[in-house]
Design an enzyme around this catalytic site. Structure first.
Site, PDB file in Angstrom:
ATOM      1  N   LYS A 105       0.890  -1.318   0.055  1.00  0.00           N
ATOM      2  CA  LYS A 105      -0.165  -0.040  -0.091  1.00  0.00           C
ATOM      3  C   LYS A 105       0.854   1.222   0.068  1.00  0.00           C
ATOM      4  O   LYS A 105       2.012   1.221   0.704  1.00  0.00           O
ATOM      5  CB  LYS A 105      -0.972  -0.211   1.326  1.00  0.00           C
ATOM      6  CG  LYS A 105      -1.970   1.177   1.367  1.00  0.00           C
ATOM      7  CD  LYS A 105      -2.721   0.890   2.405  1.00  0.00           C
ATOM      8  CE  LYS A 105      -3.904   2.025   2.419  1.00  0.00           C
ATOM      9  NZ  LYS A 105      -4.757   1.744   3.908  1.00  0.00           N
ATOM     10  N   SER A 151      -9.723   2.318   3.277  1.00  0.00           N
ATOM     11  CA  SER A 151      -8.728   2.805   2.102  1.00  0.00           C
ATOM     12  C   SER A 151      -7.812   1.911   1.263  1.00  0.00           C
ATOM     13  O   SER A 151      -7.174   2.362   0.491  1.00  0.00           O
ATOM     14  CB  SER A 151      -7.809   3.896   3.061  1.00  0.00           C
ATOM     15  OG  SER A 151      -7.070   3.359   3.938  1.00  0.00           O
ATOM     16  N   SER A 201     -10.234  -0.346   7.107  1.00  0.00           N
ATOM     17  CA  SER A 201      -9.661  -0.213   6.053  1.00  0.00           C
ATOM     18  C   SER A 201      -8.820  -1.579   5.274  1.00  0.00           C
ATOM     19  O   SER A 201      -8.487  -1.466   4.104  1.00  0.00           O
ATOM     20  CB  SER A 201      -8.425   0.851   5.867  1.00  0.00           C
ATOM     21  OG  SER A 201      -9.237   2.018   6.217  1.00  0.00           O
TER      22      SER A 201
END
Length: 345
Positions: free
Chosen positions: A140, A221, A245
């Protein structure tokens, strides 16, 4: 008189209803659009690495790679049916075709220009295939990597390359994982604007759920990590979570997402939303792969979880669904010696 009163009440009802709908519309995220940035750069990095590789041969290895567990992939490599170079090339080829192409998924924010080089080095080692060694992983884009930019999705940080890796990246490389690239995220963990759709960042654009682009949210996210795995752009991916997330994008993309206890995985080198709550975690196609990735992400091996899983452990267990006042019922039943209640949100 009565007729006029009814008409007035009806008008007031419609007006109030319209006001409520308008208010709710101001809270809902904006509709997703096909927005992507800087894809030419990613395509160029992929093309350069795939020069000289027989892509037709690689694509024929799909049945050995697509939707397969790490153990099955490693077994294919052990039997000389597949190489780490072919595995990495397969993912890069799919990213170019389905992620960076017209109306692509747009889940990948950065490509490691040395991914194929690293894969070839693994093929030369001739080590016994095991764990995440030689397995491509997406990280990420709020996790520091000293060879690739780390932006948190922000355009202002799109060219920022930190001096040091995050601890978990060092741990993954120590275990031999191949850094395939970085995955897009909801910019700054989706705390930029109330109406911003999940999966949008000013650096990369809008990530889409491959099961139903535009209509089905990729959730956030860690949306890029989830969408990338669902589209078979990598074997495993790292996400981060404050509240949902990892779990939300894993659920909507039919993945196994593992949010571990805070501080199990070091958060040093990760751009936080809440430093008191955030944790990194594994996202994978199945529970076993998530466990392998979790263990390989640890700086402290004492925190490893055994991979000796018992598929029959659930037998004899009781799961109850709570109705009524959940907090009160959970408080009452928390005094029981055996937990019989599962609270779902």
């Amino acid at each position: 008189m009565l007729k006029k009163l009814i008409l007035r009440l009806l008008a007031l009802f419609l007006l109030a209803g319209g006001g409520i709908l308008f208010f709710l519309s101001t809270l809902a995220p904006a509709q997703e659009e096909y927005i992507s940035y800087d894809k030419e750069k990613q395509i160029a990095l992929i093309d350069k690495q795939l020069e000289g590789i027989d892509l037709e041969k690689v694509r024929k290895k799909e049945k050995l790679i697509k939707e397969k567990s790490i153990d099955k992939i490693q077994n294919s490599i052990a039997k000389n049916e597949l190489t780490y170079t072919e595995l990495t090339a397969f993912y890069l080829d799919r990213i170019k075709t389905y992620d960076a192409g017209a109306k692509g998924i747009n889940a990948v924010s950065e490509i490691n220009p040395k991914a194929i080089e690293e894969a070839k080095a693994h093929d030369l080692k001739k080590d016994t295939p095991k764990g995440v060694s030689g397995i491509p992983v997406l990280i990420k884009d709020n996790v520091n990597t000293n060879t690739l930019p780390t932006s948190g999705g922000a355009y202002a940080l799109k060219d920022f390359t930190p001096k040091n890796n995050a601890d978990l990246v060092d741990a993954l490389q120590k275990h031999g994982a191949i850094l395939l690239g970085k995955s897009n995220l909801s910019e700054m963990a989706n705390f930029m604007a109330r109406k911003m759709p999940s999966g949008y960042s000013s650096k990369t654009g809008q990530t889409h759920n491959p099961f139903d682009p535009i209509e089905l949210s990729p959730e956030g996210s860690s949306s890029g990590s989830g969408a990338a795995l669902a589209a078979n752009f990598a074997s495993i991916a790292i996400g981060t979570e404050t509240t949902g997330s990892i779990i939300a994008p894993s659920a909507v993309h039919s993945l196994a997402g593992f949010k571990p206890t805070k501080d199990s995985i070091s958060t040093k080198g990760i751009l936080p939303l809440s430093s008191t709550m955030d944790t990194a975690g594994a996202m994978a196609k199945n529970v076993k792969d998530a466990l392998l990735l979790y263990n390989a992400s640890l700086s402290d091996p004492k925190k490893e979880i055994s991979d000796h899983l018992d598929e029959n452990f659930i037998k004899g267990k009781r799961i109850g669904l709570v109705s009524g006042n959940q907090d009160q019922l959970l408080e009452e039943n928390s005094k029981l010696p055996v937990l019989k209640l599962l609270r779902s949100r």
